[in-house]
Write an enzyme that holds these catalytic residues in place. Structure first.
Site, short mmCIF file in Angstrom:
data_model
loop_
_atom_site.label_atom_id
_atom_site.label_comp_id
_atom_site.label_asym_id
_atom_site.label_seq_id
_atom_site.Cartn_x
_atom_site.Cartn_y
_atom_site.Cartn_z
N GLY A 56 0.84 -1.20 0.00
CA GLY A 56 0.00 0.00 0.00
C GLY A 56 0.87 1.24 0.00
CB SER A 72 5.94 -4.22 -2.36
OG SER A 72 4.87 -4.35 -1.46
CB SER A 103 -1.76 2.88 2.95
OG SER A 103 -0.74 1.93 3.17
CE LYS A 141 3.46 -0.01 3.30
NZ LYS A 141 3.06 1.39 3.14
#
Lengths: 311, 311
Positions: free
Chosen positions: B148, B222, B152, B154
């Site tokens: 994300g 990622s 966000s 994560k």
């Protein structure tokens, strides 16, 4: 005494007074089975709020508890449970904490009050740390760094050690050529800088696995003293045990299980440790073992004995 | 009946007939507490030699045992114990295997004969495998791959999940910027090829940790679908769970806890995902969660619920 259902609390977190009864100390985050009412479920002591001086009633700061100490803690259960505060209902408000490994009763306690979700500061405050993960496994994380010539017996010994540790209830991981050269380090060759990076990455992974609580065994030639010192620095002095498998070159060459020495002598493998590239034998290894003097099993016995003081 | 001490056997390995009584199956290498005579120590079933058909007496090949099955096994204890064969002495020759986690009696058994060191083929045959390590931890190894945008949620969500899993008795490890960028990947920059290598190494470490039996949580942006697919290939389809933290860019930018978006908008951070570099949102993530719609705790509840089918 009968209790109306409506009076009971349904929640997965509460603050409690506990009496710690275990010989080993209680650290924050430790995981138990909690028996409360008729229920037996997973729970963790997320926070030790303060210890109570039993003579003066004073509140004392504490991050761990020793036998017979009393403290106020926040406890989190894996799912919602029905309970009551001890003040209202002795039966539904008392519990015991059971050690997951020994199955002994580690503590008894009474619920002070529930922690509602909205006031849930416990979880936010406490991350799962290296100490908590190791505590969960009930062991000291270690990196057992085997070093020695090709054919010295590093892998066989590390393998045997892992079996022994596993049978003894330890949580382990073995890093060797099989799982490293084909995976993490498959983009590395055998040039000097690649060899340094090879060992560095292995040490970093060993450290991460120590962070996860594991006892890690590594079986790589690691011929250069500087690289091994670097590995020790990365892993950390207190967790690193260097085990020098000192089997003499002649014996390694005599075994030559993979036929590598012969190829090296014929010049078909450049930079072969012990033949065309140096092996810098450790001068101050923590444990030294020559596998040419006794069987694999006897060697493992000796290493296991020497390891005791690190465990 | 009294038995002369001289008749007893002292050894750490023996072959036994066991009756498996547990609902879960027995796999080779599984670790127990064995209660034999007055002793209670660690032991492992190193090898299931064969299963016995209770109707015909036939010997059947078996690598695992199910409830109410009878089999001949080799058992290794963590230290030498004193016992006798059941044939000679019923008391000293019988034992039970106790599950280390549930503390339930998983099997009862009788000793057939001792395995002397010299005939110790058991240890040689069986390495500590991925299955054994996971079995020891009583869980299915998983890699929970959070992806994300920056901000966000994560890391917060992965953190919260790790706490929940830990309280539930799972063995976990969290890989995030803190322990990867400063360690394993400190020699990587932010160029495209470095980003690919960054994700590749993380996936390789996650796989090794799955091999160790752990449930791994990774929290990295990622951004590229290809890298995530590569990670899935490395970890293996059956162990990989992609969790897309789909919090919208506007919400991430509004939070901007580290002030990164502002710097990126001012052009002070090149290649910033979502601003000057693309984020390729997963099209088929296993779990999708938008943290702007509910609290962290509620988000964690939702993910945990969705995770159940993978555990």
């Amino acid at each position: 005494m009968l209790v109306k259902d409506t009076e009971l609390i349904v929640s997965s977190m509460f603050t409690a007074v506990i009496l710690w009864m275990d010989d080993s100390e209680l650290t924050q985050g430790k995981n138990f089975l909690v028996k409360i009412g008729t229920k037996l479920i997973s729970a963790a002591v997320m926070d030790i709020k303060y210890r109570i001086d039993i003579h003066t009633g004073e509140h004392l700061a504490a991050t761990r508890l020793y036998k017979n100490e009393i403290a106020v803690c926040d406890i989190a259960a894996a799912e919602e449970i029905v309970y009551d505060t001890f003040q209202k209902h002795k039966g539904a408000g008392s519990f015991i904490l059971i050690d997951r490994v020994t199955n002994m009763t580690s503590a008894c306690g009474v619920v002070e009050h529930s922690l509602r979700r909205s006031e849930n500061i416990v979880w936010q405050k406490l991350d799962i740390t290296r100490e908590i993960r190791a505590g969960r496994m009930g062991q000291k994380p270690l990196t057992l760094w085997f070093t020695g010539l090709s054919g010295s017996g590093k892998s066989a010994l590390a393998n045997e050690l892992e079996k022994r540790l596993s049978v003894a209830g330890r949580y382990t991981m073995l890093l060797d050529g099989d799982n490293i050269r084909m995976g993490l380090n498959k983009n590395l060759g055998f040039e000097p800088e690649d060899r340094i990076e090879n060992i560095r990455r292995i040490a970093e992974v060993a450290r991460l696995m120590n962070d996860a609580g594991l006892i890690v065994l590594t079986a790589f030639i690691s011929p250069f003293a500087g690289d091994r010192q670097n590995a020790r620095n990365i892993v950390g002095e207190t967790n690193f045990v260097e085990i020098y498998v000192s089997t003499p070159l002649e014996e390694c060459e005599r075994r030559d299980a993979k036929g590598l020495y012969q190829k090296a002598r014929e010049g078909r493998i450049p930079n072969f440790t012990g033949i065309s590239s140096p092996y810098e034998a450790p001068k101050n290894a923590d444990i030294v073992i020559d596998t040419s003097r006794q069987s694999l099993e006897e060697s493992a016995d000796l290493v296991l004995q020497a390891l005791e003081k690190y465990m």
